[in-house]
Motif scaffolding. Structure first.
Motif, PDB file in Angstrom:
ATOM      1  N   GLY A   1       0.813  -1.213   0.000  1.00  0.00           N
ATOM      2  CA  GLY A   1       0.000   0.000   0.000  1.00  0.00           C
ATOM      3  C   GLY A   1       0.842   1.256   0.000  1.00  0.00           C
ATOM      4  N   GLU A   2       0.318   2.306  -0.615  1.00  0.00           N
ATOM      5  CA  GLU A   2       0.988   3.604  -0.656  1.00  0.00           C
ATOM      6  C   GLU A   2       0.005   4.649  -1.164  1.00  0.00           C
ATOM      7  N   THR A   3       0.473   5.887  -1.297  1.00  0.00           N
ATOM      8  CA  THR A   3      -0.354   6.968  -1.818  1.00  0.00           C
ATOM      9  C   THR A   3       0.039   7.257  -3.256  1.00  0.00           C
ATOM     10  N   LEU A   4      -0.942   7.289  -4.140  1.00  0.00           N
ATOM     11  CA  LEU A   4      -0.752   7.688  -5.530  1.00  0.00           C
ATOM     12  C   LEU A   4      -1.362   9.076  -5.699  1.00  0.00           C
ATOM     13  N   SER A   5      -0.603   9.966  -6.299  1.00  0.00           N
ATOM     14  CA  SER A   5      -1.033  11.350  -6.427  1.00  0.00           C
ATOM     15  C   SER A   5      -0.905  11.795  -7.879  1.00  0.00           C
ATOM     16  N   LEU A   6      -2.027  12.186  -8.485  1.00  0.00           N
ATOM     17  CA  LEU A   6      -2.046  12.694  -9.858  1.00  0.00           C
ATOM     18  C   LEU A   6      -1.868  14.206  -9.801  1.00  0.00           C
ATOM     19  N   GLN A   7      -0.798  14.703 -10.437  1.00  0.00           N
ATOM     20  CA  GLN A   7      -0.427  16.110 -10.273  1.00  0.00           C
ATOM     21  C   GLN A   7      -0.223  16.784 -11.629  1.00  0.00           C
ATOM     22  N   TRP A   8      -0.583  18.059 -11.641  1.00  0.00           N
ATOM     23  CA  TRP A   8      -0.300  18.912 -12.785  1.00  0.00           C
ATOM     24  C   TRP A   8       0.909  19.778 -12.426  1.00  0.00           C
ATOM     25  N   THR A   9       1.949  19.705 -13.233  1.00  0.00           N
ATOM     26  CA  THR A   9       3.185  20.428 -12.947  1.00  0.00           C
ATOM     27  C   THR A   9       3.327  21.602 -13.896  1.00  0.00           C
ATOM     28  N   GLN A  10       3.589  22.767 -13.342  1.00  0.00           N
ATOM     29  CA  GLN A  10       3.827  23.970 -14.131  1.00  0.00           C
ATOM     30  C   GLN A  10       5.002  24.705 -13.506  1.00  0.00           C
ATOM     31  N   GLY A  11       6.173  24.593 -14.158  1.00  0.00           N
ATOM     32  CA  GLY A  11       7.387  25.129 -13.572  1.00  0.00           C
ATOM     33  C   GLY A  11       7.731  24.345 -12.323  1.00  0.00           C
ATOM     34  N   THR A  12       7.893  25.063 -11.223  1.00  0.00           N
ATOM     35  CA  THR A  12       8.183  24.407  -9.945  1.00  0.00           C
ATOM     36  C   THR A  12       6.916  24.174  -9.119  1.00  0.00           C
ATOM     37  N   ASN A  13       5.765  24.576  -9.663  1.00  0.00           N
ATOM     38  CA  ASN A  13       4.512  24.432  -8.929  1.00  0.00           C
ATOM     39  C   ASN A  13       3.805  23.138  -9.313  1.00  0.00           C
ATOM     40  N   ARG A  14       3.263  22.466  -8.308  1.00  0.00           N
ATOM     41  CA  ARG A  14       2.504  21.244  -8.544  1.00  0.00           C
ATOM     42  C   ARG A  14       1.118  21.374  -7.917  1.00  0.00           C
ATOM     43  N   THR A  15       0.102  21.028  -8.696  1.00  0.00           N
ATOM     44  CA  THR A  15      -1.270  21.034  -8.212  1.00  0.00           C
ATOM     45  C   THR A  15      -1.776  19.600  -8.162  1.00  0.00           C
ATOM     46  N   VAL A  16      -2.230  19.166  -7.007  1.00  0.00           N
ATOM     47  CA  VAL A  16      -2.753  17.804  -6.865  1.00  0.00           C
ATOM     48  C   VAL A  16      -4.174  17.768  -7.420  1.00  0.00           C
ATOM     49  N   LEU A  17      -4.382  16.961  -8.464  1.00  0.00           N
ATOM     50  CA  LEU A  17      -5.696  16.805  -9.073  1.00  0.00           C
ATOM     51  C   LEU A  17      -6.483  15.666  -8.433  1.00  0.00           C
ATOM     52  N   ASP A  18      -5.781  14.656  -7.976  1.00  0.00           N
ATOM     53  CA  ASP A  18      -6.433  13.490  -7.406  1.00  0.00           C
ATOM     54  C   ASP A  18      -5.426  12.746  -6.542  1.00  0.00           C
ATOM     55  N   ARG A  19      -5.936  12.076  -5.504  1.00  0.00           N
ATOM     56  CA  ARG A  19      -5.026  11.370  -4.612  1.00  0.00           C
ATOM     57  C   ARG A  19      -5.760  10.191  -3.979  1.00  0.00           C
TER      58      ARG A  19
ATOM     59  N   THR B   1      -4.972   6.721  -1.374  1.00  0.00           N
ATOM     60  CA  THR B   1      -4.098   5.895  -0.546  1.00  0.00           C
ATOM     61  C   THR B   1      -4.736   4.521  -0.407  1.00  0.00           C
ATOM     62  N   TYR B   2      -4.006   3.475  -0.819  1.00  0.00           N
ATOM     63  CA  TYR B   2      -4.555   2.117  -0.751  1.00  0.00           C
ATOM     64  C   TYR B   2      -3.713   1.265   0.194  1.00  0.00           C
ATOM     65  N   SER B   3      -4.237   0.106   0.529  1.00  0.00           N
ATOM     66  CA  SER B   3      -3.538  -0.831   1.412  1.00  0.00           C
ATOM     67  C   SER B   3      -3.876  -2.250   0.993  1.00  0.00           C
ATOM     68  N   ASP B   4      -3.091  -3.206   1.469  1.00  0.00           N
ATOM     69  CA  ASP B   4      -3.409  -4.614   1.214  1.00  0.00           C
ATOM     70  C   ASP B   4      -3.994  -5.288   2.452  1.00  0.00           C
ATOM     71  N   ASP B   5      -4.240  -4.509   3.493  1.00  0.00           N
ATOM     72  CA  ASP B   5      -4.803  -5.057   4.732  1.00  0.00           C
ATOM     73  C   ASP B   5      -6.284  -4.702   4.838  1.00  0.00           C
ATOM     74  N   PRO B   6      -7.095  -5.561   5.484  1.00  0.00           N
ATOM     75  CA  PRO B   6      -8.477  -5.187   5.753  1.00  0.00           C
ATOM     76  C   PRO B   6      -8.508  -3.861   6.515  1.00  0.00           C
ATOM     77  N   PRO B   7      -9.502  -3.007   6.269  1.00  0.00           N
ATOM     78  CA  PRO B   7     -10.745  -3.284   5.550  1.00  0.00           C
ATOM     79  C   PRO B   7     -10.668  -3.142   4.027  1.00  0.00           C
ATOM     80  N   TRP B   8      -9.483  -2.990   3.439  1.00  0.00           N
ATOM     81  CA  TRP B   8      -9.372  -2.998   1.985  1.00  0.00           C
ATOM     82  C   TRP B   8      -9.710  -4.391   1.459  1.00  0.00           C
ATOM     83  N   PRO B   9     -10.182  -4.498   0.199  1.00  0.00           N
ATOM     84  CA  PRO B   9     -10.568  -5.807  -0.352  1.00  0.00           C
ATOM     85  C   PRO B   9      -9.396  -6.781  -0.345  1.00  0.00           C
ATOM     86  N   THR B  10      -9.572  -7.906   0.293  1.00  0.00           N
ATOM     87  CA  THR B  10      -8.483  -8.873   0.401  1.00  0.00           C
ATOM     88  C   THR B  10      -8.303  -9.672  -0.885  1.00  0.00           C
ATOM     89  N   ALA B  11      -9.287  -9.649  -1.793  1.00  0.00           N
ATOM     90  CA  ALA B  11      -9.168 -10.398  -3.045  1.00  0.00           C
ATOM     91  C   ALA B  11      -8.017  -9.882  -3.899  1.00  0.00           C
TER      92      ALA B  11
END
Length: 359
Positions: free
Chosen positions: A77-95, A97-107
């Protein structure tokens, strides 16, 4: 994935009318940058692949791939962050965080199934909005570049969060029976009151419906509702809630869930470990699941505070060529060492600090 070198991340365009440019978008977590000249059609899908030949071999629709990533998806598990980069500035469009432990789907843990969003029209950072195909069934385990096979309509997720937990309450706050017990704070970040009927708290991630809120219990907009996690539900009164489970003082997970028809939707989960006595763990700012930390000043039923006493820890001494003065107790070797000194009057939590010999 079941087949090596076939991991991927899929991006979905929610617009039904606009073709959107992808060039310059970055996905932190897998070190991916999409090159210019790439677009995603209305309602369309684009895929970032860990390895293009491996992806093509497994799924066969390489035309949807808009780039490869140099990093790896963490199986734990980790955090995935979709970002728009313009120069040195970053804007987070979507984020997410998933895991492989319950309560996340164990399948999805080890069976080759992908984590799939259930309802793209709702918050994709809610555990309850993700599912996975059972590897023992006949449905495809992954659907990159196509509609998800777990798709369904879900109700909007209420702006309800686990905001703060105190697993070891020694003498910070007594409950309505004068006992110093663990507690959980639930925060309504929305602008309307919420009926908690059909909502649950749990300390068992694989059993999110462990304890149900009493009927007709309302949480007001902006309210921070305290629940005593002491395993004494008989102590519940008209203003004091007591859950049927007790928090482990050292390590645990608290789950907030809601029942919808035949589904149990996990709204939030918070994992804590080694929180000192009379300290709490929670979100700062309030209601932000990506900004959780140990809180020096617990604030039950009040806005959280991220303030800590000034840290006055110094590098106090070091030996850069230790040949005979002090042996490493782990292996008996004479190795270089350094010493830290806390010149303050308070314990210094170094959990968020780092050390380096490379400026």
């Amino acid at each position: 994935p079941a087949v090596p070198a076939s991991s991927f991340v899929e991006i979905h365009n929610l617009s039904s009318t606009e073709t959107l440019p992808l060039g310059g978008l970055r996905v932190d977590g897998v070190d991916a940058v999409i090159g210019h000249g790439r677009f995603i059609a209305p309602g369309g899908y684009a895929v970032l692949a860990g390895n293009l030949p491996g992806y093509q071999s497994s799924y066969g629709n390489a035309e949807v791939v808009v780039g490869e990533f140099s990093g790896t998806l963490d199986n734990g598990g980790e955090t995935l962050s979709l970002q728009w980069t313009q120069g040195t500035n970053r804007t987070v469009l979507d984020r997410v965080t998933y895991s492989d432990d319950p309560p996340w789907p164990t399948a999805a843990d080890g069976g080759g199934a992908s984590l799939q969003l259930i309802d793209p029209s709702h918050d994709n950072d809610r555990i309850g909005n993700w599912s996975a195909t059972d590897p023992s069934g006949t449905a495809p385990l992954a659907t990159p570049g196509k509609p998800n096979n777990v798709a369904a309509q879900l109700p909007a997720f209420p702006l309800l969060w686990i905001n703060e937990v105190m697993p070891s309450n020694v003498h910070m706050l007594a409950d309505n029976h004068g006992e110093f017990d663990p507690w959980i704070e639930v925060f309504n970040a929305g602008a309307t009151a919420l009926d908690l009927a059909g909502c649950f708290l749990s300390s068992e991630p694989s059993n999110p419906c462990q304890w149900a809120f009493p009927d007709e219990w309302i949480i007001a907009p902006g309210q921070r509702l305290l629940v005593w996690a002491d395993g004494q539900p008989e102590q519940t009164t008209g203003i004091d809630l007591h859950a049927a489970f007790r928090l482990d003082p050292v390590r645990g997970t608290v789950v907030l869930a809601r029942q919808h028809l035949d589904r149990t939707l996990v709204l939030d989960a918070i994992e804590y470990v080694d929180v000192a006595a009379d300290r709490s763990y929670g979100s700062f700012p309030d209601g932000d699941p990506h900004a959780r930390q140990v809180l020096y000043e617990p604030t039950p039923a009040m806005p959280n505070s991220g303030a800590w006493p000034p840290v006055v820890v110094r590098i106090n001494e070091w030996m850069a060529d230790n040949s005979r003065t002090l042996a490493d107790p782990a292996d008996g070797d004479f190795e270089d060492w350094f010493e830290l000194y806390n010149a303050g009057t308070n314990d210094a939590d170094l959990a968020t600090y780092t050390l380096t010999d490379d400026p």
